[in-house]
Design a protein around this motif. Structure first.
Motif, PDB file in Angstrom:
ATOM      1  N   ALA A  75       0.837  -1.200   0.000  1.00  0.00           N
ATOM      2  CA  ALA A  75       0.000   0.000   0.000  1.00  0.00           C
ATOM      3  C   ALA A  75       0.868   1.245   0.000  1.00  0.00           C
ATOM      4  CB  ALA A  75      -0.919   0.010   1.221  1.00  0.00           C
ATOM      5  N   ARG A  76       0.408   2.273  -0.703  1.00  0.00           N
ATOM      6  CA  ARG A  76       1.183   3.514  -0.824  1.00  0.00           C
ATOM      7  C   ARG A  76       1.219   4.278   0.490  1.00  0.00           C
ATOM      8  NH1 ARG A  76      -0.628   8.551  -2.097  1.00  0.00           N
ATOM      9  NH2 ARG A  76      -2.679   7.704  -2.620  1.00  0.00           N
ATOM     10  N   ARG A  77       0.093   4.284   1.203  1.00  0.00           N
ATOM     11  CA  ARG A  77       0.034   5.067   2.436  1.00  0.00           C
ATOM     12  C   ARG A  77       0.272   4.177   3.659  1.00  0.00           C
ATOM     13  NH1 ARG A  77      -5.001   9.130   2.102  1.00  0.00           N
ATOM     14  NH2 ARG A  77      -6.221   7.249   1.669  1.00  0.00           N
ATOM     15  N   GLY A  78       0.079   4.759   4.856  1.00  0.00           N
ATOM     16  CA  GLY A  78       0.384   4.055   6.085  1.00  0.00           C
ATOM     17  C   GLY A  78      -0.769   3.215   6.603  1.00  0.00           C
ATOM     18  N   PRO A  79      -0.554   2.496   7.725  1.00  0.00           N
ATOM     19  CA  PRO A  79      -1.556   1.578   8.266  1.00  0.00           C
ATOM     20  C   PRO A  79      -2.891   2.244   8.594  1.00  0.00           C
ATOM     21  CG  PRO A  79       0.582   1.192   9.280  1.00  0.00           C
ATOM     22  CD  PRO A  79       0.725   2.431   8.462  1.00  0.00           C
ATOM     23  N   ALA A  80      -2.864   3.485   9.070  1.00  0.00           N
ATOM     24  CA  ALA A  80      -4.121   4.156   9.439  1.00  0.00           C
ATOM     25  C   ALA A  80      -5.023   4.387   8.226  1.00  0.00           C
ATOM     26  CB  ALA A  80      -3.830   5.487  10.134  1.00  0.00           C
ATOM     27  N   HIS A  81      -4.458   4.349   7.017  1.00  0.00           N
ATOM     28  CA  HIS A  81      -5.228   4.569   5.796  1.00  0.00           C
ATOM     29  C   HIS A  81      -5.545   3.262   5.079  1.00  0.00           C
ATOM     30  CE1 HIS A  81      -3.226   8.523   6.413  1.00  0.00           C
ATOM     31  NE2 HIS A  81      -4.413   8.970   6.046  1.00  0.00           N
ATOM     32  N   SER A  82      -5.413   2.132   5.765  1.00  0.00           N
ATOM     33  CA  SER A  82      -5.705   0.843   5.142  1.00  0.00           C
ATOM     34  C   SER A  82      -7.112   0.843   4.568  1.00  0.00           C
ATOM     35  CB  SER A  82      -5.574  -0.281   6.170  1.00  0.00           C
ATOM     36  OG  SER A  82      -4.242  -0.398   6.639  1.00  0.00           O
ATOM     37  N   ALA A  83      -7.241   0.348   3.346  1.00  0.00           N
ATOM     38  CA  ALA A  83      -8.544   0.364   2.675  1.00  0.00           C
ATOM     39  C   ALA A  83      -9.422  -0.817   3.068  1.00  0.00           C
ATOM     40  CB  ALA A  83      -8.341   0.366   1.162  1.00  0.00           C
ATOM     41  N   PHE A  84      -8.852  -1.881   3.599  1.00  0.00           N
ATOM     42  CA  PHE A  84      -9.662  -3.028   3.990  1.00  0.00           C
ATOM     43  C   PHE A  84     -10.512  -2.685   5.210  1.00  0.00           C
ATOM     44  CE2 PHE A  84      -5.295  -3.773   5.656  1.00  0.00           C
ATOM     45  CZ  PHE A  84      -5.541  -3.608   7.024  1.00  0.00           C
ATOM     46  N   THR A  85     -11.602  -3.427   5.369  1.00  0.00           N
ATOM     47  CA  THR A  85     -12.497  -3.201   6.495  1.00  0.00           C
ATOM     48  C   THR A  85     -12.046  -4.010   7.711  1.00  0.00           C
ATOM     49  OG1 THR A  85     -13.969  -5.005   5.832  1.00  0.00           O
ATOM     50  CG2 THR A  85     -14.448  -2.813   4.947  1.00  0.00           C
ATOM     51  N   THR A 145      10.498 -15.620  12.075  1.00  0.00           N
ATOM     52  CA  THR A 145      10.574 -17.062  12.265  1.00  0.00           C
ATOM     53  C   THR A 145      10.210 -17.781  10.971  1.00  0.00           C
ATOM     54  OG1 THR A 145       8.281 -17.098  13.035  1.00  0.00           O
ATOM     55  CG2 THR A 145       9.998 -16.871  14.710  1.00  0.00           C
ATOM     56  N   PRO A 146      10.802 -18.944  10.718  1.00  0.00           N
ATOM     57  CA  PRO A 146      10.496 -19.687   9.490  1.00  0.00           C
ATOM     58  C   PRO A 146       9.002 -20.018   9.410  1.00  0.00           C
ATOM     59  CG  PRO A 146      12.441 -20.592  10.560  1.00  0.00           C
ATOM     60  CD  PRO A 146      11.843 -19.615  11.527  1.00  0.00           C
ATOM     61  N   ALA A 147       8.454 -19.884   8.226  1.00  0.00           N
ATOM     62  CA  ALA A 147       7.029 -20.137   8.038  1.00  0.00           C
ATOM     63  C   ALA A 147       6.791 -21.612   7.737  1.00  0.00           C
ATOM     64  CB  ALA A 147       6.498 -19.289   6.889  1.00  0.00           C
ATOM     65  N   SER A 148       5.774 -22.158   8.378  1.00  0.00           N
ATOM     66  CA  SER A 148       5.420 -23.566   8.148  1.00  0.00           C
ATOM     67  C   SER A 148       4.406 -23.714   7.014  1.00  0.00           C
ATOM     68  CB  SER A 148       4.855 -24.180   9.430  1.00  0.00           C
ATOM     69  OG  SER A 148       3.692 -23.473   9.838  1.00  0.00           O
ATOM     70  N   ARG A 149       3.843 -22.601   6.590  1.00  0.00           N
ATOM     71  CA  ARG A 149       2.871 -22.617   5.492  1.00  0.00           C
ATOM     72  C   ARG A 149       2.950 -21.266   4.795  1.00  0.00           C
ATOM     73  NH1 ARG A 149      -3.224 -21.703   7.875  1.00  0.00           N
ATOM     74  NH2 ARG A 149      -2.773 -19.987   9.303  1.00  0.00           N
ATOM     75  N   PRO A 150       2.346 -21.126   3.627  1.00  0.00           N
ATOM     76  CA  PRO A 150       2.380 -19.824   2.949  1.00  0.00           C
ATOM     77  C   PRO A 150       1.821 -18.725   3.840  1.00  0.00           C
ATOM     78  CG  PRO A 150       1.565 -21.516   1.464  1.00  0.00           C
ATOM     79  CD  PRO A 150       1.671 -22.156   2.815  1.00  0.00           C
ATOM     80  N   ARG A 151       2.394 -17.530   3.734  1.00  0.00           N
ATOM     81  CA  ARG A 151       1.963 -16.441   4.605  1.00  0.00           C
ATOM     82  C   ARG A 151       1.727 -15.158   3.800  1.00  0.00           C
ATOM     83  NH1 ARG A 151       7.611 -15.835   7.990  1.00  0.00           N
ATOM     84  NH2 ARG A 151       8.895 -14.950   6.328  1.00  0.00           N
ATOM     85  N   ILE A 152       1.107 -14.208   4.485  1.00  0.00           N
ATOM     86  CA  ILE A 152       0.747 -12.923   3.882  1.00  0.00           C
ATOM     87  C   ILE A 152       1.516 -11.828   4.612  1.00  0.00           C
ATOM     88  CG2 ILE A 152      -1.145 -11.294   3.477  1.00  0.00           C
ATOM     89  CD1 ILE A 152      -3.022 -13.818   3.550  1.00  0.00           C
ATOM     90  N   ARG A 153       2.126 -10.942   3.849  1.00  0.00           N
ATOM     91  CA  ARG A 153       2.876  -9.832   4.436  1.00  0.00           C
ATOM     92  C   ARG A 153       2.202  -8.519   4.020  1.00  0.00           C
ATOM     93  NH1 ARG A 153       8.057  -9.520   6.305  1.00  0.00           N
ATOM     94  NH2 ARG A 153       8.496 -11.602   5.449  1.00  0.00           N
ATOM     95  N   LEU A 154       1.765  -7.749   5.011  1.00  0.00           N
ATOM     96  CA  LEU A 154       1.208  -6.425   4.750  1.00  0.00           C
ATOM     97  C   LEU A 154       2.345  -5.412   4.749  1.00  0.00           C
ATOM     98  CD1 LEU A 154      -1.941  -6.539   7.073  1.00  0.00           C
ATOM     99  CD2 LEU A 154      -1.820  -7.056   4.635  1.00  0.00           C
ATOM    100  N   ALA A 155       2.456  -4.647   3.680  1.00  0.00           N
ATOM    101  CA  ALA A 155       3.553  -3.681   3.542  1.00  0.00           C
ATOM    102  C   ALA A 155       2.982  -2.293   3.285  1.00  0.00           C
ATOM    103  CB  ALA A 155       4.477  -4.097   2.393  1.00  0.00           C
ATOM    104  N   TYR A 156       3.584  -1.277   3.916  1.00  0.00           N
ATOM    105  CA  TYR A 156       3.072   0.091   3.844  1.00  0.00           C
ATOM    106  C   TYR A 156       4.151   1.060   3.353  1.00  0.00           C
ATOM    107  CZ  TYR A 156      -0.967  -1.627   6.391  1.00  0.00           C
ATOM    108  OH  TYR A 156      -2.095  -2.320   6.755  1.00  0.00           O
ATOM    109  N   GLY A 157       3.682   2.212   2.877  1.00  0.00           N
ATOM    110  CA  GLY A 157       4.605   3.253   2.459  1.00  0.00           C
ATOM    111  C   GLY A 157       5.365   2.919   1.193  1.00  0.00           C
ATOM    112  N   LEU A 158       4.739   2.164   0.291  1.00  0.00           N
ATOM    113  CA  LEU A 158       5.400   1.755  -0.946  1.00  0.00           C
ATOM    114  C   LEU A 158       4.600   2.228  -2.156  1.00  0.00           C
ATOM    115  CD1 LEU A 158       6.439  -1.927  -0.058  1.00  0.00           C
ATOM    116  CD2 LEU A 158       7.882   0.132  -0.021  1.00  0.00           C
TER     117      LEU A 158
END
Length: 567
Positions: A301-311, A361-374
């Motif tokens: 996401a381009r903006r920061g966590p406070a501007h997250s578009a998800f509900t 920590t090593p992941a035991s299954r596929p994971r999701i990474r939320l990234a901000y300011g990009l």
């Protein structure tokens, strides 16, 4: 709190009207309804009658003693919508929307109001439902696919089967004796707007916002790039996207944009295929997921966590079903936003984000990474996507994230409707409360109405279309009662519409044909423990619908034979 509304809430609003003590808010006539992320039960006012449970079309309301671990956060979420007050203090009653009733003179004329609805998604079906409340209305629904219900069928993630249950309500509407389907008929191709008006007092367009907003950066368009919306349609077996080239042979996927659709896609991409096999996911998608090499999905996401578009409900659902992490820099952004935010809903999102791991920590299954300011700058790769180059928002620093699949999820646009005005900037049909208007003069276009995203833009949820469609129907009925619409005497005879459609599109599918397709899909699904196994090819759908046709055509053939005998 006796009952709790959970993450699968669709904002339909049926529970609001069923509640005898008005304890569910916001209601469709309250200002916050259109933008509400979900509905909330007042813990003080609820009397535990259970009326809302049976009214909810998606099974989102659960007694508090039957919540599972993933649903427990919704106890606090429901309660936090209401201010602190003494336990014995009740909220004032909600003013409920009155149904639109035909004027006495209309009933006296015994002339049915005849309406064509173009599209068959939630806005269309809610509009049909509101129209058929009245005693003297006929509704014909035109849909370009052989199957109805739009994004509920093709746009809701397959692991959200509760949400898809709203189609049970739509099935009841479609079973009304004054309702008729014309499926596999495209308005603008097989029939024109003017021709629809020859046979109807009004035409109501509920065609949604089918086009994705595109990200205009170098590299978008390379193999391995696309949109989250297209991927959801592919996962759901939409026939126009069944052959979408989806390559899951790389370890990382990057999704640009962090709205609910982005979270849906990330969740499905990292889900256990055995879990997906119990849903209505398309066969081709399930096969691809079983071979998938994806180990991480980055939601940028381009903006920061406070501007997250998800509900908030979508975030709770995501963190309860998948491994979700934040980088240390993003954890710091969350802390900074928590210290400055005043909105309680945003604060709840940030509080959940603050509890996520950092992925060290090593992941035991596929994971999701939320990234901000990009901020995305370009997609890297020669023959296909290999990475995305971002700038750190507000700086000259750049960062590249390797990825074999790059998806954008940055919104939707309506597209022009032939013979109607269109606002290119807002990507909607210009309207006043659902009445289509000429942009230069503001004068209504007689007989033309809109509902849903083509009316208001891509905002809200499935149930938001209920109040939106009601507003349009109120305007349409008022115009009919005022004598503004075409007089019944000027309309073609009802049988002429069937003849016209059959001449233009012999492969038209009616309600009987759709029921045959539906039954066949459910039967196919029952063979391997799934709710349904969808057809993804229009030709296959038409074969099933045609097999149901002979029984329907015997009666007309007999009538023709008798007519010849009498002649």
């Amino acid at each position: 709190m006796p009952h709790v509304i959970t993450q699968s809430c669709c904002n339909d609003g049926s529970c609001v009207f069923a509640c005898p003590v008005n304890c569910i808010h916001p209601s469709p006539d309250e200002p916050g309804y259109a933008s509400a992320e979900m509905l909330y039960i007042d813990p003080v006012a609820c009397v535990d009658c259970g009326a809302c449970v049976s009214a909810c079309p998606v099974g989102a309301i659960v007694p508090d003693n039957k919540l599972d671990l993933k649903q427990l956060p919704f106890v606090e979420i429901n309660a936090s919508f209401y201010p602190d007050r003494p336990v014995d203090e009740k909220l004032p009653p909600t003013s409920k929307l009155a149904p639109v009733l035909p004027a006495a003179e209309v009933r006296a004329r015994r002339e049915p109001l005849t309406v064509a609805i173009v599209g068959s998604g939630p806005a269309a079906m809610y509009a049909a439902d509101e129209l058929l409340v009245q005693s003297n209305v006929r509704v014909n629904v035109f849909e370009k696919l052989p199957t109805p219900y739009g994004l509920v069928r093709a746009g809701v993630a397959p692991d959200h089967q509760h949400t898809k249950r709203v189609t049970e309500l739509f099935d009841r509407v479609a079973g009304h004796r004054r309702f008729q389907f014309y499926l596999n008929v495209e308005v603008g191709k097989h029939l024109s707007h003017a021709e629809l008006l020859d046979h109807h007092h009004a035409v109501l367009y509920a065609v949604g916002a089918p086009d994705d907003r595109r990200l205009d950066i170098d590299g978008m368009g390379l193999p391995g790039t696309g949109t989250a919306t297209e991927l959801v349609a592919w996962i759901n077996g939409h026939p126009e996207y069944a052959d979408l080239p989806v390559d899951l042979s790389h370890e990382r996927v990057v999704i640009i944009g962090n709205g609910n659709v982005a979270l849906d896609v990330a969740r499905v991409l990292t889900a256990d295929p055995d879990d997906l096999a119990r849903t209505d996911i398309a066969d081709h998608a399930l096969k691809a997921f079983r071979k998938s090499a994806v180990r991480e999905v980055v939601i940028a996401a381009r903006r920061g966590p406070a501007h997250s578009a998800f509900t908030l409900p979508e975030l709770v659902g995501l963190t309860g079903s998948a491994d979700v992490v934040l980088d240390p820099d993003d954890h710091q952004r969350v802390v900074e936003d928590l210290n400055s935010v005043s909105d309680p809903l945003t604060a709840q999102k940030l509080q959940i984000l603050s509890t996520l791991g950092d992925g060290s920590t090593p992941a035991s299954r596929p994971r999701i990474r939320l990234a901000y300011g990009l901020t995305p700058e370009r997609v890297l790769g020669e023959r296909r996507a290999a990475a995305v180059e971002f700038s750190v928002t507000g700086t000259v620093e750049t960062r590249a994230i390797d990825a074999g699949l790059v998806l954008t999820s940055i919104g939707y646009r309506g597209k022009p409707i032939r013979d109607l005005p269109f606002d290119e900037a807002a990507a909607v049909v210009p309207n006043d409360g659902g009445r289509v208007v000429e942009p230069g003069t503001g004068q209504p276009v007689r007989g033309a109405y809109v509902a849903g995203w083509i009316k208001r833009g891509p905002t809200g949820f499935i149930g938001t279309n209920k109040s939106c469609s009601l507003q349009t129907v109120q305007a349409l009925v008022a115009d009919f009662n005022a004598g503004v619409l075409t007089d019944r005497a000027a309309l073609a005879k009802p049988a002429a519409l069937d003849e016209l459609v059959a001449a233009r599109q012999p492969a038209v599918v009616d309600a009987t044909g759709w029921r045959a397709i539906d039954a066949a899909e459910v039967a196919r699904g029952n063979e391997d423990g799934r709710p349904r196994n969808k057809f993804t090819d229009v030709a296959d759908m038409l074969v099933v619908a045609a097999d149901a046709r002979p029984a329907r055509s015997r009666a007309p053939r007999m009538r023709d034979r008798l007519a010849r005998l009498w002649a």
